[in-house]
Write a protein that holds these residues in place. Structure first.
Motif, PDB file in Angstrom:
ATOM      1  N   SER A   1      -3.969  -2.399 -10.722  1.00  0.00           N
ATOM      2  CA  SER A   1      -3.610  -1.018 -10.942  1.00  0.00           C
ATOM      3  C   SER A   1      -2.962  -0.428  -9.932  1.00  0.00           C
ATOM      4  O   SER A   1      -3.147  -0.483  -9.046  1.00  0.00           O
ATOM      5  CB  SER A   1      -5.215  -0.368 -11.101  1.00  0.00           C
ATOM      6  OG  SER A   1      -4.940   1.028 -11.040  1.00  0.00           O
ATOM      7  N   PRO A   2      -1.998   0.540 -10.641  1.00  0.00           N
ATOM      8  CA  PRO A   2      -1.084   1.247  -9.702  1.00  0.00           C
ATOM      9  C   PRO A   2      -1.882   2.354  -8.862  1.00  0.00           C
ATOM     10  O   PRO A   2      -1.318   2.652  -7.920  1.00  0.00           O
ATOM     11  CB  PRO A   2       0.029   1.979 -10.541  1.00  0.00           C
ATOM     12  CG  PRO A   2      -0.647   1.432 -11.959  1.00  0.00           C
ATOM     13  CD  PRO A   2      -1.775   0.599 -12.075  1.00  0.00           C
TER      14      PRO A   2
ATOM     15  N   GLU B   1     -12.397  -9.283 -12.230  1.00  0.00           N
ATOM     16  CA  GLU B   1     -12.419  -7.989 -12.294  1.00  0.00           C
ATOM     17  C   GLU B   1     -11.889  -7.407 -10.998  1.00  0.00           C
ATOM     18  O   GLU B   1     -11.148  -6.138 -11.332  1.00  0.00           O
ATOM     19  CB  GLU B   1     -13.989  -7.582 -12.521  1.00  0.00           C
ATOM     20  CG  GLU B   1     -14.475  -7.861 -13.830  1.00  0.00           C
ATOM     21  CD  GLU B   1     -15.925  -7.412 -14.081  1.00  0.00           C
ATOM     22  OE1 GLU B   1     -16.433  -7.087 -15.156  1.00  0.00           O
ATOM     23  OE2 GLU B   1     -16.756  -7.866 -12.971  1.00  0.00           O
ATOM     24  N   ILE B   2     -12.233  -7.992 -10.138  1.00  0.00           N
ATOM     25  CA  ILE B   2     -11.679  -7.509  -8.806  1.00  0.00           C
ATOM     26  C   ILE B   2     -10.225  -7.539  -8.978  1.00  0.00           C
ATOM     27  O   ILE B   2      -9.307  -6.688  -8.502  1.00  0.00           O
ATOM     28  CB  ILE B   2     -12.188  -8.149  -7.602  1.00  0.00           C
ATOM     29  CG1 ILE B   2     -13.666  -7.691  -7.287  1.00  0.00           C
ATOM     30  CG2 ILE B   2     -11.391  -7.593  -6.338  1.00  0.00           C
ATOM     31  CD1 ILE B   2     -14.492  -8.422  -6.508  1.00  0.00           C
ATOM     32  N   LEU B   3      -9.495  -8.708  -9.049  1.00  0.00           N
ATOM     33  CA  LEU B   3      -8.215  -8.897  -9.057  1.00  0.00           C
ATOM     34  C   LEU B   3      -7.519  -7.898 -10.247  1.00  0.00           C
ATOM     35  O   LEU B   3      -6.311  -7.397 -10.039  1.00  0.00           O
ATOM     36  CB  LEU B   3      -7.774 -10.306  -9.805  1.00  0.00           C
ATOM     37  CG  LEU B   3      -8.310 -11.339  -8.444  1.00  0.00           C
ATOM     38  CD1 LEU B   3      -8.336 -12.799  -9.216  1.00  0.00           C
ATOM     39  CD2 LEU B   3      -7.584 -11.349  -7.372  1.00  0.00           C
TER      40      LEU B   3
ATOM     41  N   THR C   1      -7.429  -5.815   2.178  1.00  0.00           N
ATOM     42  CA  THR C   1      -6.597  -6.560   3.350  1.00  0.00           C
ATOM     43  C   THR C   1      -7.290  -6.617   4.769  1.00  0.00           C
ATOM     44  O   THR C   1      -7.334  -7.486   5.574  1.00  0.00           O
ATOM     45  CB  THR C   1      -5.178  -5.950   3.274  1.00  0.00           C
ATOM     46  OG1 THR C   1      -4.732  -6.218   1.942  1.00  0.00           O
ATOM     47  CG2 THR C   1      -4.279  -6.723   4.436  1.00  0.00           C
ATOM     48  N   VAL C   2      -7.770  -5.326   5.325  1.00  0.00           N
ATOM     49  CA  VAL C   2      -8.308  -5.075   6.628  1.00  0.00           C
ATOM     50  C   VAL C   2      -9.616  -5.957   6.863  1.00  0.00           C
ATOM     51  O   VAL C   2      -9.934  -6.595   7.599  1.00  0.00           O
ATOM     52  CB  VAL C   2      -8.395  -3.531   6.770  1.00  0.00           C
ATOM     53  CG1 VAL C   2      -9.268  -3.423   8.096  1.00  0.00           C
ATOM     54  CG2 VAL C   2      -7.337  -3.020   6.816  1.00  0.00           C
ATOM     55  N   LEU C   3     -10.351  -5.932   5.632  1.00  0.00           N
ATOM     56  CA  LEU C   3     -11.489  -6.561   5.745  1.00  0.00           C
ATOM     57  C   LEU C   3     -11.309  -8.311   5.530  1.00  0.00           C
ATOM     58  O   LEU C   3     -11.958  -8.839   6.504  1.00  0.00           O
ATOM     59  CB  LEU C   3     -12.502  -6.452   4.372  1.00  0.00           C
ATOM     60  CG  LEU C   3     -13.711  -7.223   4.349  1.00  0.00           C
ATOM     61  CD1 LEU C   3     -14.598  -6.689   5.635  1.00  0.00           C
ATOM     62  CD2 LEU C   3     -14.510  -6.526   3.157  1.00  0.00           C
TER      63      LEU C   3
ATOM     64  N   LEU D   1      -7.750   0.512  -2.241  1.00  0.00           N
ATOM     65  CA  LEU D   1      -8.543  -0.680  -2.316  1.00  0.00           C
ATOM     66  C   LEU D   1      -7.860  -1.998  -1.762  1.00  0.00           C
ATOM     67  O   LEU D   1      -8.372  -2.944  -1.150  1.00  0.00           O
ATOM     68  CB  LEU D   1      -8.931  -0.967  -3.751  1.00  0.00           C
ATOM     69  CG  LEU D   1      -9.437  -2.222  -4.164  1.00  0.00           C
ATOM     70  CD1 LEU D   1     -11.221  -2.210  -3.494  1.00  0.00           C
ATOM     71  CD2 LEU D   1      -9.609  -2.109  -5.743  1.00  0.00           C
ATOM     72  N   GLY D   2      -6.450  -1.989  -2.234  1.00  0.00           N
ATOM     73  CA  GLY D   2      -5.780  -3.273  -1.548  1.00  0.00           C
ATOM     74  C   GLY D   2      -5.753  -3.174  -0.054  1.00  0.00           C
ATOM     75  O   GLY D   2      -5.774  -4.229   0.704  1.00  0.00           O
ATOM     76  N   VAL D   3      -5.439  -2.138   0.793  1.00  0.00           N
ATOM     77  CA  VAL D   3      -5.570  -1.793   2.045  1.00  0.00           C
ATOM     78  C   VAL D   3      -6.610  -2.292   2.559  1.00  0.00           C
ATOM     79  O   VAL D   3      -6.821  -3.006   3.450  1.00  0.00           O
ATOM     80  CB  VAL D   3      -5.033  -0.669   2.650  1.00  0.00           C
ATOM     81  CG1 VAL D   3      -5.418  -0.251   4.045  1.00  0.00           C
ATOM     82  CG2 VAL D   3      -3.735  -0.160   2.055  1.00  0.00           C
TER      83      VAL D   3
END
Length: 102
Positions: free
Chosen positions: A14-15, A7-9, A25-27, A20-22
Motif C-alpha cells: 500500500s502507498p 496479508e502483511i505483504l 525493517t527496524v524490528l 509499517l515498512g520502516v
C-alpha cells in the motif's frame, strides 16, 4: 486472528504503508542483533499495546535513537577507513649498490 504473511505483504504494498515498512525493517534489524534481548522485546510489546506513547518516553526514545544513529555512522566510517587502508605494509624500495669497474 492475526493477519497472515500474505496479508502483511499485501499491506506493505500500500502507498500508505511507509511507517509499517520502516517499523518492520527496524524490528527485523533488531531481531538480528543479539543485544536486542527478551527484556527489550517485553518493553516493545508493552509500548505497542499502549494507545498513546507517553511524552517523556517518546522524548527519551528520540534522544537514544539519535545517539544510536551517531554510533552507527561512526562505526560505518571506521569500517570504510579500515577497508581503504592497505592491508600489507608497503614494501621497502631497494637500492642496488655495487663496485663499478674503473
Amino acid at each position: 486472528m492475526p493477519p497472515s504473511n500474505p496479508e502483511i505483504l499485501l499491506a506493505l504494498r500500500s502507498p500508505d504503508s511507509g511507517w509499517l515498512g520502516v517499523l518492520a525493517t527496524v524490528l527485523d534489524e533488531a531481531n538480528q542483533d543479539p543485544r536486542f534481548d527478551a527484556a527489550q522485546r517485553d518493553i516493545l510489546r508493552q509500548l505497542l499495546n499502549q494507545e498513546r506513547m507517553p511524552r517523556e518516553i517518546g522524548d527519551a526514545a528520540r534522544h537514544r535513537a539519535a545517539v544510536f544513529e551517531t554510533e552507527i555512522i561512526r562505526d560505518c566510517q571506521a569500517a570504510k577507513e579500515a577497508a581503504v587502508r592497505p592491508t600489507a605494509p608497503e614494501r621497502p624500495k631497494l637500492t642496488l649498490v655495487g663496485k663499478l669497474a674503473s
